[in-house]
Enzyme design. Structure first.
Site, PDB file in Angstrom:
ATOM      1  NE  ARG A 139      90.019  35.886  69.954  1.00 21.42           N
ATOM      2  CZ  ARG A 139      91.153  35.431  70.107  1.00 21.42           C
ATOM      3  NH1 ARG A 139      92.129  35.546  68.912  1.00 21.42           N
ATOM      4  NH2 ARG A 139      91.558  34.589  71.043  1.00 21.42           N
ATOM      5  CE1 TYR A 191      80.454  35.732  76.533  1.00 21.54           C
ATOM      6  CE2 TYR A 191      81.727  37.698  75.506  1.00 21.54           C
ATOM      7  CZ  TYR A 191      80.530  37.032  75.840  1.00 21.54           C
ATOM      8  OH  TYR A 191      79.177  37.482  75.494  1.00 21.54           O
ATOM      9  CD  GLU A 192      84.153  33.602  72.197  1.00 18.30           C
ATOM     10  OE1 GLU A 192      85.485  32.931  71.882  1.00 18.30           O
ATOM     11  OE2 GLU A 192      83.481  33.058  72.687  1.00 18.30           O
ATOM     12  N   GLY A 193      89.038  35.241  74.843  1.00 19.61           N
ATOM     13  CA  GLY A 193      90.189  35.696  74.709  1.00 19.61           C
ATOM     14  C   GLY A 193      90.247  36.990  75.555  1.00 19.61           C
TER      15      GLY A 193
END
Length: 596
Positions: free
Chosen positions: A296, A440-442
């Site tokens: 993140r 992506y990555e949340g």
């Protein structure tokens, strides 16, 4: 053809003058990064990014990756040779522990290098960026044997790494995953299932790929409490570290996607693949969160990096493109028209992007230093304060820097007019590449919910109260300084908006949780604006002090004007976000689903 010049002067200003890098010399690794050493690292990283990686950016976008019938994947022309330079140069091990072949230098330098490399070639940089994230998870949660077996090769860049979370039926809600793990007599596991959207899942850059895979052990509890983490190498590794037989993992396909074409985004099929448990059974998310937090922060840097390279190209175009005359009268009288950089609206766009970039770079560096303190200090109180900061700021950095980074890439494209829409000029690639970072990555909506639902109330609000106290103390200390008022007065107003929003959520979200959900994204953006405003106030104070001591330079005077622009034109956006938050969730939730 696009251009890129690493912002070395800005990085040096932040490291040396704003954050006083050398005052951390009591921490392991910092004394080894003396001024001459870090200057050498930054300048070589700049050269490598500008001369080796940037020329391959359009090549990677145009050619993409190719999957062959045997499941192997070929990366674009030039990627293998560039990766060899990255590996042999020791860039993967810059901040890795020396016992595994790393240099042990502060992660702050790694994040600086990452910005350069991502601006130059985002798709390429993901291969080794993911490797460092996988190595971090192994370092924290792997056993001694796993660390000894995998980390030296990953640190050296001989092997790369991935993270395998997502499945067709589950993305954010990992409790729904179906990949199964069956324990074997020798203590290993057989992993079977399908993972999708796996960045760098298969390629030809390294001799082995170390996959970190979430799976559910037979008989494990349902939901997220039954998820475990496994290390599953593409090629099995013998006890002496040599490569053995091919494991039961294969790239089934690569995605045809909007951007980052140079990175292989794979569907990975696990068919009785041999894997080994990392950490404890059913505690897989602990290890995966190490990777996700690393990722993140890396994705936040992607937002900044794409904004920076798009800005640089927009500026170059604005200086050259002749269209119309300045409203105040012709400026290029020897030419048929003025360059468009004379027009106020073009300057508004360029300053909007630049003012964000410089604040975001400072915010990343501030947080990277906190990460170094959290992992290297022997003072428990210092570690706690730094860890609080990391937990609070990670969703803000990921969400805000990628949201604004994409918006800025679009703004930069707009400077080109119709030429920005043409692939040959490269601007539309920056837009396409930047877009994924919001997802992506949340996805960023999840980052906002994480901030409001978890990070704010954590430990009784200790982290956010510390942030309020620090920013408030700075504003109070410098509020009487006439030269600082253009920065401190708007910052104080915006800090008040953030405090009001926080109080409103505390009072209204418990009884009606939808209020938190409806206001979460605005709260995250509000928080990001205040954090950037604080960075600008700190930079302005340093710039003013340096001018008073040594005289003005073009860099310092430009810094102050850019900071004033942010305070006047961007920071007032906090009032809008506050109004939206305080509107609550009434109209957001009022319509029945069938009315949409």
């Amino acid at each position: 053809m696009t251009i890129y010049k690493a912002p070395v002067e800005d990085v040096s200003f932040l490291l040396n003058n704003v954050f006083h890098f050398d005052k951390y010399n009591n921490l392991p690794g910092f004394a080894d990064a003396a001024p001459d050493v870090r200057d050498a690292i930054i300048n070589e990283a700049a050269r490598l990014s500008e001369q080796v990686l940037a020329p391959l950016n359009a090549v990677g976008d145009r050619e993409g990756c190719v999957r062959h019938d045997d499941g192997s994947v070929t990366t674009p022309k030039g990627f293998k040779e560039a990766y060899k330079q990255i590996a042999e140069g020791g860039w993967l091990g810059l901040s890795s522990p020396p016992e595994f072949g790393g240099q042990g230098l502060p992660v702050t330098l790694t994040q600086t290098v990452a910005e350069f490399q991502i601006s130059a070639n985002m798709a390429f940089s993901m291969y080794h960026g993911l490797t460092m994230g996988a190595a971090a998870a192994l370092l924290v949660h792997g056993n001694a044997e796993q660390k000894a077996l995998y980390l030296p090769k990953m640190t050296a860049g001989e092997w790369t790494g991935t993270m395998n979370l997502t499945e067709p039926q589950c993305g954010t809600d990992l409790g729904l995953l179906r990949t199964k793990a069956v324990k074997q007599a020798d203590g290993s596991y057989k992993i079977t299932g399908t993972k999708i959207f796996i960045s760098a899942g298969e390629h030809d850059l390294s001799e082995n790929i170390i996959h970190l895979v979430l799976a559910r052990i037979e008989g494990a509890p349902a939901g997220i409490k039954g998820v475990s983490l496994f290390v599953v190498p593409k090629i099995l590794v013998n006890a002496d570290g040599s490569l053995g037989a091919r494991n039961g993992v294969m790239c089934g396909s690569i995605e045809h996607k909007m951007g980052i074409h140079g990175n292989a985004t794979c569907t990975m099929n696990y068919d009785d693949a041999t894997g080994w448990l990392i950490g404890e059974e059913n505690k897989g998310m602990q290890g995966m969160f190490v990777m996700m937090n690393e990722a993140r922060l890396g994705v936040a840097v992607q937002g900044l990096a794409q904004s920076e390279v798009a800005y640089q190209n927009a500026v170059a175009y604005a200086r050259e493109r002749l269209q119309g005359r300045a409203l105040s009268g012709p400026k290029a009288t020897d030419k048929p028209a003025d360059p468009i950089i004379v027009h106020p609206d073009v300057r508004r766009v360029l300053l909007t992007i630049r003012a964000f970039n410089e604040a975001a770079r400072a915010l990343v560096m501030w947080t990277a230093l906190k990460s170094d303190v959290a992992h290297r200090s022997d003072d428990a109180k210092e570690r706690q304060i730094a860890d609080d900061h990391l937990g609070l700021m990670t969703p803000v950095l990921k969400g805000v820097l990628t949201d604004v980074g994409f918006s800025n890439a679009v703004l930069a494209q707009q400077v080109y007019g119709g030429h920005g829409y043409i692939a040959a000029n490269g601007m539309e690639q920056f837009v396409r590449d930047a877009r994924i970072a919001m997802i992506y990555e949340g996805a960023n909506g999840i980052q906002a919910l994480d901030l409001v639902g978890r990070k704010l109330p954590r430990d009784g609000g200790r982290a956010v109260m510390a942030f309020f106290a620090e920013v408030g103390a700075f504003a109070k200390e410098h509020g009487g300084d006439e030269a600082m008022k253009p920065f401190v007065t708007p910052l104080s107003t915006s800090l008040s908006h953030l405090q009001q929003a926080t109080t409103w959520l505390m009072l209204n979200a418990m009884a009606a949780p939808d209020n938190a959900g409806a206001g979460a994204t605005d709260y995250m953006q509000l928080f990001g604006l205040v954090a950037c405003g604080y960075m600008w106030a700190k930079m302005a104070k340093v710039a003013q002090d340096k001018i008073a001591a040594d005289g003005a330079t073009p860099y310092l005077t430009t810094k102050l004007v850019t900071g004033r622009f942010f305070a006047e034109r961007t920071l007032p956006g906090t009032a809008l976000h506050l109004a939206r938050i305080q509107a609550g969730s009434g109209t957001v939730m009022e319509l029945p689903a069938e009315a949409f």
